[in-house]
Motif scaffolding. Structure first.
Motif, mmCIF file in Angstrom:
data_model
loop_
_atom_site.group_PDB
_atom_site.id
_atom_site.type_symbol
_atom_site.label_atom_id
_atom_site.label_comp_id
_atom_site.label_asym_id
_atom_site.label_seq_id
_atom_site.Cartn_x
_atom_site.Cartn_y
_atom_site.Cartn_z
ATOM 1 N N ALA A 1 0.834 -1.214 0.000
ATOM 2 C CA ALA A 1 0.000 0.000 0.000
ATOM 3 C C ALA A 1 0.864 1.257 0.000
ATOM 4 C CB ALA A 1 -0.944 -0.007 1.195
ATOM 5 N N LEU A 2 1.930 1.252 0.802
ATOM 6 C CA LEU A 2 2.813 2.417 0.854
ATOM 7 C C LEU A 2 3.512 2.621 -0.483
ATOM 8 C CD1 LEU A 2 3.807 4.703 2.592
ATOM 9 C CD2 LEU A 2 5.569 3.196 3.506
ATOM 10 N N SER A 3 3.926 1.537 -1.108
ATOM 11 C CA SER A 3 4.579 1.618 -2.412
ATOM 12 C C SER A 3 3.627 2.184 -3.474
ATOM 13 C CB SER A 3 5.082 0.232 -2.817
ATOM 14 O OG SER A 3 5.632 0.265 -4.095
ATOM 15 N N GLN B 1 3.079 5.933 -2.741
ATOM 16 C CA GLN B 1 4.260 6.744 -3.094
ATOM 17 C C GLN B 1 4.367 6.933 -4.610
ATOM 18 O OE1 GLN B 1 5.847 8.484 -1.143
ATOM 19 N NE2 GLN B 1 6.406 7.477 0.751
ATOM 20 N N ALA B 2 3.842 5.976 -5.378
ATOM 21 C CA ALA B 2 3.914 6.064 -6.838
ATOM 22 C C ALA B 2 2.879 7.025 -7.433
ATOM 23 C CB ALA B 2 3.744 4.670 -7.446
ATOM 24 N N LEU B 3 1.918 7.449 -6.629
ATOM 25 C CA LEU B 3 0.895 8.369 -7.138
ATOM 26 C C LEU B 3 1.496 9.751 -7.391
ATOM 27 C CD1 LEU B 3 -2.137 7.638 -4.769
ATOM 28 C CD2 LEU B 3 -1.925 7.003 -7.178
ATOM 29 N N GLN C 1 5.235 14.262 2.025
ATOM 30 C CA GLN C 1 6.177 13.336 1.408
ATOM 31 C C GLN C 1 5.713 11.882 1.492
ATOM 32 O OE1 GLN C 1 6.838 15.361 3.964
ATOM 33 N NE2 GLN C 1 8.157 14.419 5.502
ATOM 34 N N GLN C 2 4.710 11.589 2.348
ATOM 35 C CA GLN C 2 4.131 10.244 2.438
ATOM 36 C C GLN C 2 2.911 10.092 1.526
ATOM 37 O OE1 GLN C 2 5.370 7.703 3.865
ATOM 38 N NE2 GLN C 2 6.723 8.443 5.456
ATOM 39 N N HIS C 3 2.580 11.174 0.793
ATOM 40 C CA HIS C 3 1.405 11.181 -0.099
ATOM 41 C C HIS C 3 0.124 10.827 0.662
ATOM 42 C CE1 HIS C 3 3.470 10.997 -4.292
ATOM 43 N NE2 HIS C 3 4.031 11.875 -3.482
#
Length: 192
Positions: free
Chosen positions: A10-12, A15-17, A53-55
């Motif tokens: 989920a974090l990955s 972060q890609a958004l 920075q964590q979107h």
């Protein structure tokens, strides 16, 4: 799906958004929240301030909406304490001064403290949630401990940029489940 695996994936994905996508989904979250909940009837709404920075969802869109429309609800925000495991909560107004803490999270300076028992609803940051109202956060347990301090009838509302997964397989009894979760496409209600 196990929490650790779900947390990583989920974090990955988040972060890609692109920032523009986070902004658009955050706007949709705001629209869903205000169309599904009678926010103006609450006395106190607890809202987390996003870590860009964590979107994370841009909760400033919700905060500004409340202020611009002069809704009668008061806002409270969390501050991580020096012990690194607990939160205290402070009144947020348009005039509240903010400084970034060591994690880049804005925190109020000189604001009045708000007790968890005063809160009517809590907007909860999360990385993922499932169709049963279980959630996965960053794994520190801040919100599990905090939510246990709130009244039993407090609305526990997650904000998620993604739809739910079918099931978090290692949810345990110490996890405090959501009452509802707002996504860009709708609201999941869990009847708690």
């Amino acid at each position: 799906m196990l929490k650790a695996e779900l947390r990583r994936t989920a974090l990955s994905r988040r972060q890609a958004l692109p920032e523009s996508e986070v902004a658009q989904r955050s706007r949709q979250l705001r629209e869903q929240l205000f169309s599904h909940f009678e926010v103006a009837r609450w006395k106190w709404l607890h809202v987390f301030l996003p870590i860009p920075q964590q979107h994370e969802p841009d909760t400033w869109q919700i905060i500004r909406w409340v202020w611009e429309r002069e809704l009668p609800v008061q806002l409270a925000v969390p501050v991580v304490q020096a012990d690194g495991v607990s939160l205290r909560h402070y009144h947020l107004t348009p005039g509240t001064a903010l400084v970034n803490n060591r994690w880049g999270i804005p925190e109020p300076v000189g604001a009045g403290e708000v007790e968890p028992a005063q809160l009517d609803a809590v907007l909860i940051p999360l990385l993922a949630f499932d169709e049963n109202g279980h959630r996965v956060g960053y794994g520190k347990g801040f919100y599990d401990r905090f939510l246990l301090e709130c009244r039993p009838d407090v609305l526990r509302i997650g904000l998620s940029l993604e739809p739910p997964v079918p099931k978090i397989t290692d949810a345990w009894s110490g996890d405090v489940p959501l009452s509802a979760c707002v996504t860009p496409s709708g609201v999941w209600q869990f009847g708690r």
